[in-house]
Design an enzyme around this catalytic site. Structure first.
Site, PDB file in Angstrom:
ATOM      1  N   CYS A   1      -6.626  18.551  -7.945  1.00 50.21           N
ATOM      2  CA  CYS A   1      -7.426  19.763  -8.082  1.00 50.21           C
ATOM      3  C   CYS A   1      -6.599  20.798  -8.826  1.00 50.21           C
ATOM      4  O   CYS A   1      -5.366  20.713  -8.880  1.00 50.21           O
ATOM      5  CB  CYS A   1      -7.880  20.281  -6.720  1.00 50.21           C
ATOM      6  SG  CYS A   1      -6.549  20.633  -5.576  1.00 50.21           S
TER       7      CYS A   1
ATOM      8  N   GLU B   1      -1.614  19.116  -4.974  1.00 50.42           N
ATOM      9  CA  GLU B   1      -2.886  19.125  -5.694  1.00 50.42           C
ATOM     10  C   GLU B   1      -3.804  17.980  -5.241  1.00 50.42           C
ATOM     11  O   GLU B   1      -4.804  17.707  -5.888  1.00 50.42           O
ATOM     12  CB  GLU B   1      -2.615  19.022  -7.192  1.00 50.42           C
ATOM     13  CG  GLU B   1      -1.743  20.145  -7.750  1.00 50.42           C
ATOM     14  CD  GLU B   1      -0.239  19.922  -7.540  1.00 50.42           C
ATOM     15  OE1 GLU B   1       0.134  18.858  -7.026  1.00 50.42           O
ATOM     16  OE2 GLU B   1       0.546  20.825  -7.881  1.00 50.42           O
ATOM     17  N   SER B   2      -3.487  17.277  -4.188  1.00 49.47           N
ATOM     18  CA  SER B   2      -4.294  16.229  -3.528  1.00 49.47           C
ATOM     19  C   SER B   2      -3.480  14.948  -3.287  1.00 49.47           C
ATOM     20  O   SER B   2      -2.582  14.959  -2.471  1.00 49.47           O
ATOM     21  CB  SER B   2      -5.627  15.974  -4.204  1.00 49.47           C
ATOM     22  OG  SER B   2      -6.474  17.125  -4.045  1.00 49.47           O
TER      23      SER B   2
ATOM     24  N   HIS C   1      -2.967   0.232  -3.940  1.00 48.96           N
ATOM     25  CA  HIS C   1      -3.044  -0.970  -3.110  1.00 48.96           C
ATOM     26  C   HIS C   1      -2.936  -2.151  -4.061  1.00 48.96           C
ATOM     27  O   HIS C   1      -3.647  -2.180  -5.071  1.00 48.96           O
ATOM     28  CB  HIS C   1      -4.370  -1.039  -2.348  1.00 48.96           C
ATOM     29  CG  HIS C   1      -4.622   0.161  -1.487  1.00 48.96           C
ATOM     30  ND1 HIS C   1      -3.902   0.415  -0.340  1.00 48.96           N
ATOM     31  CD2 HIS C   1      -5.482   1.185  -1.606  1.00 48.96           C
ATOM     32  CE1 HIS C   1      -4.329   1.550   0.205  1.00 48.96           C
ATOM     33  NE2 HIS C   1      -5.285   2.039  -0.551  1.00 48.96           N
TER      34      HIS C   1
ATOM     35  N   SER D   1       0.856  -1.176   0.000  1.00 45.01           N
ATOM     36  CA  SER D   1       0.000   0.000   0.000  1.00 45.01           C
ATOM     37  C   SER D   1       0.890   1.223   0.000  1.00 45.01           C
ATOM     38  O   SER D   1       1.924   1.244   0.680  1.00 45.01           O
ATOM     39  CB  SER D   1      -0.893   0.049   1.249  1.00 45.01           C
ATOM     40  OG  SER D   1      -2.006  -0.794   1.119  1.00 45.01           O
TER      41      SER D   1
END
Lengths: 117, 117
Positions: free
Chosen positions: A83, A62-63, A68, A55
């Site tokens: 974003c 930007e986020s 996984h 993981s």
């Protein structure tokens, strides 16, 4: 209809099983994807599971990008959440699909933060 | 139809704006949500943006929780991605909605890793 964020959900089947269990490779792949998207990396967290699976998350200005993996099924789920208009999330998706060697992938795009204002 | 992962996408509108800009509070909220879901926390990465906004991720043994906030709109996007039957992602969602004081929320459930096998 303006949305604050674009969220790509990647379903990656038929991937290279060795790659899916290689935390170092996957970390490099996600960082390469962030770079390809012209995103600014702020932090990361990766974990190798026993007996298998990885993981990982890369936080970007930007986020985020995350992955996984289930090597036993040749499957990985990856998300690219961005974003702003300066980034290219589709380019990040293309890099992840290629690096994982997925022979059967699909991408769902969700728009996040659709506001009335 | 069996899926490897359950992914809840939370759209949280009408939230408490001060809370959405408080990285310490949001970190505690996500960790409380992970605890409520009976998930095992493995790592985290949180960032406060200037002039406002927070991004944060908590990696759990069962996948991840993350949040991105836009205090100026009273909006947050949160994701709860889990695998396995020992966790309670809906409980995590309930905790996040409550702690952010969202007056208008929606939750979309995506099933990840639906395999033919």
């Amino acid at each position: 209809m303006k949305a604050l964020g674009k969220h790509l959900l990647l379903e990656l089947k038929g991937c290279d099983k060795e790659v899916l269990n290689d935390v170092g490779f996957l970390r490099e792949a996600l960082l390469a994807a962030a770079g390809g998207a012209r995103a600014t990396v702020l932090g990361e967290s990766f974990h190798q599971f026993s007996p298998q699976g990885v993981s990982g998350v890369v936080i970007i200005a930007e986020s985020h990008l995350c992955i996984h993996t289930w090597p036993e099924y040749g499957y990985a789920a990856a998300d690219i959440f961005t974003c702003g208009n300066s980034v290219r999330p589709e380019k990040a998706a293309e890099i992840i699909v290629r690096k994982l060697g997925s022979k059967d992938h699909s991408i769902i795009e969700m728009r996040r933060g659709i506001l009335d204002t």
